[in-house]
Design a protein around this motif. Structure first.
Motif, short mmCIF file in Angstrom:
data_model
loop_
_atom_site.label_atom_id
_atom_site.label_comp_id
_atom_site.label_asym_id
_atom_site.label_seq_id
_atom_site.Cartn_x
_atom_site.Cartn_y
_atom_site.Cartn_z
N VAL A 73 12.24 -21.95 -61.32
CA VAL A 73 11.50 -22.81 -62.25
C VAL A 73 11.02 -24.07 -61.55
O VAL A 73 11.53 -24.47 -60.51
CB VAL A 73 12.37 -23.23 -63.46
N ARG A 74 10.01 -24.67 -62.15
CA ARG A 74 9.51 -25.98 -61.71
C ARG A 74 10.36 -27.06 -62.36
O ARG A 74 10.78 -26.93 -63.51
CB ARG A 74 8.12 -26.23 -62.26
N CYS A 104 10.20 -31.25 -63.36
CA CYS A 104 9.22 -32.32 -63.53
C CYS A 104 9.88 -33.68 -63.30
O CYS A 104 11.06 -33.87 -63.56
CB CYS A 104 8.64 -32.30 -64.95
N THR A 147 7.24 -22.33 -71.59
CA THR A 147 8.04 -21.82 -70.47
C THR A 147 7.18 -21.18 -69.38
O THR A 147 7.40 -21.41 -68.19
CB THR A 147 9.08 -20.81 -70.99
N PHE A 151 13.84 -30.29 -66.62
CA PHE A 151 13.15 -29.03 -66.91
C PHE A 151 12.41 -29.24 -68.23
O PHE A 151 13.03 -29.56 -69.24
CB PHE A 151 14.18 -27.90 -67.01
N ASN A 193 4.45 -21.86 -68.18
CA ASN A 193 3.83 -22.82 -67.27
C ASN A 193 4.84 -23.44 -66.31
O ASN A 193 4.46 -24.24 -65.45
CB ASN A 193 3.13 -23.93 -68.07
N HIS A 194 6.11 -23.09 -66.46
CA HIS A 194 7.16 -23.69 -65.65
C HIS A 194 7.98 -22.67 -64.86
O HIS A 194 8.99 -23.01 -64.29
CB HIS A 194 8.07 -24.54 -66.53
N THR A 243 6.43 -29.55 -75.32
CA THR A 243 5.52 -28.63 -74.66
C THR A 243 4.07 -28.96 -75.00
O THR A 243 3.16 -28.40 -74.41
CB THR A 243 5.85 -27.17 -75.00
N TYR A 262 3.30 -30.72 -71.78
CA TYR A 262 3.74 -30.12 -70.51
C TYR A 262 3.67 -28.61 -70.45
O TYR A 262 3.96 -28.02 -69.42
CB TYR A 262 5.16 -30.61 -70.18
N ARG A 271 11.78 -27.67 -57.47
CA ARG A 271 12.09 -26.31 -57.89
C ARG A 271 13.59 -26.17 -58.11
O ARG A 271 14.38 -26.88 -57.49
CB ARG A 271 11.77 -25.31 -56.76
#
Lengths: 475, 451
Positions: free
Chosen positions: A209-210, A212, A159, A128, A161-162, A153, A156, A105
């Motif tokens: 935000v997440r 990855c 936005t 990100f 989704n993150h 995207t 993945y 995060r």
């Protein structure tokens, strides 16, 4: 020239060096990547949430429009004023507040540039995921407002989704915290509702935000075709094989020649279309997918399938793609970019349709798009000084979008509705749908002073595409 | 209820037909919620009937709870009132299935198992392992945003919805989103509906994103010995290039439960980490090798599960509610949401609390996701259970998380708030509820903060 009472009040709230008000300074903030319609009365640069609160309270009291702005790279008119008011610029709220690798995060201020976050966690093996083409300039706050996408995207997500949580200020100055640093905090998913609301519901001041994990292996392929239809069929065939590439981009011959001249990425000048395909993950997975995709490309008559051999080669191929809009700017005084989406199996049909539209209106149209998710970016080239040509652009653009809708698609995949497409919303939504959107908007923004004139149809014109500023004065 | 039963019943019958409005005691009792029994069950046959039903309910001011398969009806505060059960199990058709586009549009009553069979023929699936398993309806899964441990690699229902049609209590049918995989046109009303537990509107149609089924799947059991080693393993796996489909931490009692044994306290088994990998034979082989090495580094002997037995074992893990329901009628299920990194520490504190109370506690943690389910198997009394829940909630909060009571006997719900606090967004949420459902007839009082 003397500052207005409004400017004096803003200066008192956020400081002398944080307010722009001279006409020559304001001019720079009239624009985003779509258009310019009006000049704001002031531009103010908060450095803290408390500043945003006081600015919004002042605006509420004075009944003034307020528009939040990141880097102004938006393509639908989201960050410009329609009728004056205050622009809140986030270029001074650009701190990465917290990086938490074990939980994958980060907590950031809205002015953080998209790419800067990825660079900040790169050494630790993270990034990100949303990667708009403008990622070197655009801000995460802007990404949140527009629910931005990007080439990667496809695999993945965009936005929304993150993003896990937000701090936001409502137009009356109330601060709310929605979502959290964990999933599924009990309550309605206000985070999901605010992401993509184009700055019309609240002003976001903090974002969780997440992050990855970077893949072990990335393989970048350039597949070259002599016929456009072979390229579009390849896209559907890759999906049908059960492969989701990390990115699957297409450029037609016209566009790639312009790009090649500007970037020298090594694109073949004489081809009809190329696909830029990226697969990634475990070494074994990336290798297998690359082999399978090569086979699919050859089955669909690819003339050549190239693999980037080095990181530099890969970056060069991507630079060509990400700078494509700029490359077309070199060969035409103006261009208008669209963002329609169709089911990806309909790509061959759609590309043919766009070609016919180009012929019908005597326009040059370049095609460059996120083929893997059916998100089209036709670029209509024109000269805004030519009134007749500008009018034809408006008509051609509207025809292309109507075709997207007819195919069961959408007006916009990632650029947002903004001013540009607000009056086309009835093509997709019924009066009852739009009425519900108005009611929900009013929950957050009851007086409508936050980013007015965006997203929802104004009712003034019916079914019009607002490309005036971009393509000159359409009447 | 202001209007009399008969006139309401005939009003509903004029919309759906007499045979689809039921008032028999047994049928109504089967859909009781927290001890409240509805007076009517209405079963619409198609999406266009639902706005009319809800509009009619609004006119008569009767409270409605929508239900698919009923696998998650126990979640929520007791309803303030409940007159009509809207049973959507008859609405299970598929529209617009486009395998090559990886999209599908379905009605909400379709069960996940039937859905997976339908799209599985084309090598596709909806990668979810929610509560209720194959019996769970798609509408229920969406209304509760019920993901499972597969969320680690695929996301939650909220991430898979492309668009939906929603019936409102004002008798309207509202569309949001669309059928294409990327779309930012207008406000994302779908996000509000997903996870709203049926309190805003009723989802009557949903368009979803599909995913290719992995070529092969392999499950590895890592007997961690201690929670400390489990934590070490989780960190190493998540920080490696491996891409597990799902990863679940089972404490000792959970292991016993899944193995079908008798649960006596915590001590009978050691915690295990279950990891599922998907992909081609080469990817699986590499994953096995890497896990083996990670195991060695932490002193854990990795045990691959027989492929033939693995899926059945996973359905016991993700379907743990069924295991508990059979043996422990008084059990409570608590869902803890917290930053992933605190999972093991929280679990260790929770086990200590349970130990103090001498109640067996089975725990299933979705690693990498930050969701932990605790099953308090044999609470001594309502009073002690409520006190334990409060202490566990305190522990979750201390680690930056929250606790939701997902399942318990309804008399516990008067002693403890099942949701906990909603935070400073509650005022906005209340206004959103009023915008969707001005009369407040949809599952009144069931959601957080009395929504």
């Amino acid at each position: 020239m003397k500052p207005s009472p409004l400017v004096r009040e803003l200066t008192r709230l956020v400081g002398r060096d944080a307010v722009l008000w001279r006409p020559e300074d304001l001019m720079l903030y009239e624009y985003d990547a779509l258009s310019s319609l009006a000049q704001p009365q002031a531009v103010v640069f908060p450095t803290a949430t408390a500043h945003v609160v006081s600015i919004l309270k002042l605006a509420a009291r004075e009944k003034l429009p307020v528009v939040a702005r990141g880097a102004g790279t938006g393509l639908s008119g989201g960050a410009v004023v329609t009728e004056g008011g205050i622009v809140v610029g986030f270029s001074r709220m650009k701190k990465i507040l917290e990086i938490d690798i074990e939980n994958r995060r980060a907590r950031v201020q809205p002015g953080v540039v998209n790419l800067d976050l990825s660079l900040a966690v790169s050494d630790q093996g993270y990034y990100f995921a949303p990667d708009p083409s403008s990622q070197k300039a655009c801000t995460i706050g802007g990404n949140v407002a527009e629910n931005s996408g990007g080439p990667h995207t496809l695999a993945y997500g965009v936005t929304t989704n993150h993003v896990l949580g937000l701090e936001a200020v409502l137009p009356d100055g109330e601060v709310i915290h929605v979502g959290a640093s964990f999933w599924d905090r009990p309550g309605y998913d206000l985070t999901g509702f605010l992401v993509g609301s184009e700055g019309t519901l609240a002003i976001v001041t903090e974002i969780i935000v997440r992050l990855c994990r970077k893949p072990e292996e990335v393989k970048t392929l350039l597949s070259v075709f002599d016929r456009v239809v072979d390229a579009t069929r390849t896209v559907a065939a890759i999906t049908a094989r059960g492969i989701t590439p990390a990115a699957l981009e297409m450029m037609d011959g016209f566009t790639l020649r312009a790009v090649e001249e500007a970037t020298h990425a090594g694109y073949p000048m004489d081809s009809a279309a190329v696909l830029l395909i990226e697969v990634e993950g475990l070494r074994e997975l990336a290798e297998e997918h690359a082999e399978q995709i090569e086979a699919v490309c050859r089955e669909n008559h690819a003339r050549e399938v190239r693999r980037a051999q080095t990181v530099e080669e890969r970056e060069l191929l991507w630079r060509g793609r990400k700078n494509a809009f700029g490359a077309l700017g070199r060969i035409s005084p103006n261009f208008y970019v669209q963002d329609g989406v169709i089911p990806r199996t309909r790509l061959p049909e759609m590309l043919e349709f766009i070609e016919q539209v180009g012929k019908k209106y005597e326009l040059r149209i370049g095609n460059i798009f996120h083929a893997g998710d059916g998100n089209l970016h036709p670029l209509l080239l024109f000269d805004a000084r030519d009134k007749d040509q500008s009018q034809r652009v408006g008509k051609a653009a509207a025809e292309i979008l109507s075709k997207c809708v007819e195919m069961g698609g959408s007006l916009t995949g990632e650029h947002g509705v903004g001013i540009e497409k607000r009056d086309l919303m009835p093509l997709i939504f019924s009066n009852e749908d739009l009425e519900m959107m108005r009611k929900l908007k009013a929950v957050f923004n009851p007086h409508g002073n936050l980013n007015p004139g965006k997203v929802l149809p104004t009712g003034r014109v019916c079914g019009e595409l607002r490309v005036q500023a971009a393509v000159g004065e359409l009447t | 209820v202001t209007a009399d039963l008969e006139s309401i019943s005939s009003a509903f019958a004029s919309i759906v037909g007499g045979s689809r409005v039921v008032s028999e005691t047994a049928a109504c009792a089967a859909l009781s919620v927290d001890g409240k029994v509805p007076r009517l069950v209405v079963r619409p046959a198609s999406a266009d009937q639902v706005p009319a039903i809800l509009g009619c309910a609004g006119e008569h001011d009767v409270a409605v709870i929508a239900c698919g398969s009923g696998t998650k009806l126990s979640i929520g505060s007791p309803p303030r009132r409940y007159d009509v059960a809207l049973l959507l199990d008859g609405m299970n058709r598929v529209w617009h299935y486009e395998p090559a586009d990886l999209t599908i549009t379905v009605e909400p009553g379709m069960k996940l198992g039937d859905f997976q069979d339908h799209v599985g023929r084309d090598g596709l699936w909806l990668p979810l392992d929610p509560a209720g398993g194959p019996r769970a309806s798609l509408g229920g899964i969406l209304a509760t945003n019920s993901a499972g441990s597969l969320r680690l690699s695929y996301g939650a229902p909220r991430d898979m919805v492309l668009g939906m049609k929603i019936a409102t209590t004002e008798g309207k049918l509202i569309k949001t989103g669309g059928r294409v995989v990327k779309n930012v046109v207008g406000y994302d009303l779908g996000k509000l509906l997903v996870g709203s537990y049926g309190t805003l509107g009723v989802i009557v149609e949903a368009s979803l994103k599909l995913f290719p089924l992995p070529g092969q799947r392999a499950t590895f059991v890592l007997p961690a010995g201690t929670l400390g080693i489990a934590r070490d393993l989780r960190r190493r796996i998540l920080d490696s290039p491996l891409q597990p489909m799902r990863m679940v931490l089972l404490n000792g009692a959970a292991v016993t439960l899944v193995e079908g044994g008798v649960v006596l306290g915590q001590g009978s088994e050691e915690p295990e980490l279950w990891v599922e990998m998907g992909g081609s034979p080469r990817v699986i082989e590499r994953s096995a090798r890497e896990l083996e090495a990670l195991g060695k580094a932490t002193g854990v002997a990795v045990r691959p599960l027989e492929p033939a037995a693995a899926q059945a074992a996973w359905s016991r893990v993700s379907g743990f509610r069924a295991l508990i329901g059979a043996a422990f009628s008084g059990a409570a299920i608590l869902k803890v949401l917290l930053p992933d990194a605190a999972s093991e520490e929280f679990l260790s504190r929770a086990e200590q609390e349970a130990e103090n109370d001498k109640v067996p506690l089975a725990a299933f943690g979705q690693m990498g996701v930050g969701v932990l389910h605790l099953c308090v198997l044999e609470p001594a009394s309502a009073v002690s259970l409520a006190a334990l829940i409060k202490r566990l909630r305190g522990a979750a909060q201390a680690l930056g998380g929250v606790l939701v009571v997902e399942h318990c006997h309804w008399d516990i719900k008067s002693r403890v708030d099942v949701w906990g606090t909603a935070g400073d967004g509650l005022a906005v949420m209340s206004k959103l509820k009023a915008a969707w459902d001005p009369k407040g007839i949809l599952a009144p009082g069931r959601f957080v903060g009395g929504l």
